[in-house]
Write a protein that holds these residues in place. Structure first.
Motif, PDB file in Angstrom:
ATOM      1  N   THR A 105      10.821  -0.742   0.560  1.00 17.29           N
ATOM      2  CA  THR A 105      10.237  -1.538  -0.655  1.00 17.29           C
ATOM      3  C   THR A 105       8.877  -0.671  -0.925  1.00 17.29           C
ATOM      4  O   THR A 105       8.266   0.147  -0.264  1.00 17.29           O
ATOM      5  N   GLU A 107       5.100  -1.452  -2.632  1.00 16.27           N
ATOM      6  CA  GLU A 107       3.968  -2.613  -2.562  1.00 16.27           C
ATOM      7  C   GLU A 107       2.748  -1.894  -3.405  1.00 16.27           C
ATOM      8  O   GLU A 107       2.583  -0.404  -3.550  1.00 16.27           O
ATOM      9  N   SER A 141      -3.807   3.069  -8.494  1.00 15.36           N
ATOM     10  CA  SER A 141      -2.923   1.729  -8.579  1.00 15.36           C
ATOM     11  C   SER A 141      -3.299   1.014  -9.924  1.00 15.36           C
ATOM     12  O   SER A 141      -2.135   0.896 -10.511  1.00 15.36           O
ATOM     13  N   ARG A 147       2.107   3.509  -6.479  1.00 13.12           N
ATOM     14  CA  ARG A 147       2.456   2.381  -5.288  1.00 13.12           C
ATOM     15  C   ARG A 147       2.493   2.894  -4.215  1.00 13.12           C
ATOM     16  O   ARG A 147       2.511   4.228  -3.753  1.00 13.12           O
ATOM     17  N   VAL A 150       6.782   0.714   1.880  1.00 13.66           N
ATOM     18  CA  VAL A 150       6.769  -0.161   3.290  1.00 13.66           C
ATOM     19  C   VAL A 150       8.166  -0.014   4.006  1.00 13.66           C
ATOM     20  O   VAL A 150       9.550   0.045   3.084  1.00 13.66           O
ATOM     21  N   HIS A 160       3.280   0.927   6.682  1.00 13.50           N
ATOM     22  CA  HIS A 160       2.995   1.191   5.144  1.00 13.50           C
ATOM     23  C   HIS A 160       2.350   2.503   5.015  1.00 13.50           C
ATOM     24  O   HIS A 160       1.439   2.929   5.613  1.00 13.50           O
TER      25      HIS A 160
END
Length: 173
Positions: A105, A107, A141, A147, A150, A160
């Motif tokens: 994903t 983050e 960011s 980004r 994860v 991370h």
């Protein structure tokens, strides 16, 4: 049905669901990784597109499996024959599930300063480096939408990942 065939079919479905431009970019990234790292089974269905390399351009992030290890790759966008890529391998003993069960994903970028012992008023050259990197990641960011990634597998703390300017680095609680 054989696992390799299932993985291929799932990858094809995921690529087909994306826009034609995104699907082409993901397929080019998968082909490039398959050529450069043929011992890894790349899972195009896991592909994510976002600026991970802090340059304002969308990269392709993909998960692969090598034996019992999970392999995360970032392919700099736009993907072409001479495109750079970065890879980080996570062995099975660090995962709480099989590599096939791992997920990716995106983050917001950030470094928890306490993980480096640099929270509060902690001083020293290492904390100065960590704070400078944290500021760079925060700027990327906020200004470019960059980004972090994860990697999750089971009930363990996730990995991370972030690009530090030269490599795909990571932290874990």
């Amino acid at each position: 049905m054989k696992p390799a065939l299932v993985a291929f079919l799932l990858s094809a479905l995921a690529v087909a669901a994306a826009s034609p431009k995104e699907a082409g970019e993901v397929e080019r990234a998968r082909a490039l990784l398959a050529q450069r790292l043929p011992d890894v089974t790349w899972r195009a269905a896991t592909a994510l597109r976002a600026d991970v390399t802090l340059d304002g351009r969308a990269d392709v992030v993909m998960l692969g499996v090598r034996g019992t290890a999970a392999v995360v790759a970032v392919v700099a966008g736009p993907v072409g024959a001479g495109t750079q890529h970065w890879v980080r391998t996570f062995e099975a003993d660090g995962l709480c599930a099989t590599a096939e069960q791992a997920t990716l994903t995106l983050e917001p970028l950030g470094l928890p300063l306490e993980e480096w012992g640099c929270s509060g008023g902690a001083k020293g050259p290492e904390c100065e480096k960590v704070r400078a990197l944290q500021q760079r990641l925060t700027r990327a960011s906020q200004q470019q939408g960059s980004r972090g990634v994860v990697l999750s597998a089971g009930d363990c703390d996730a990995f991370h990942l972030y690009f530090d300017g030269t490599e795909l680095a990571w932290w874990r609680r």
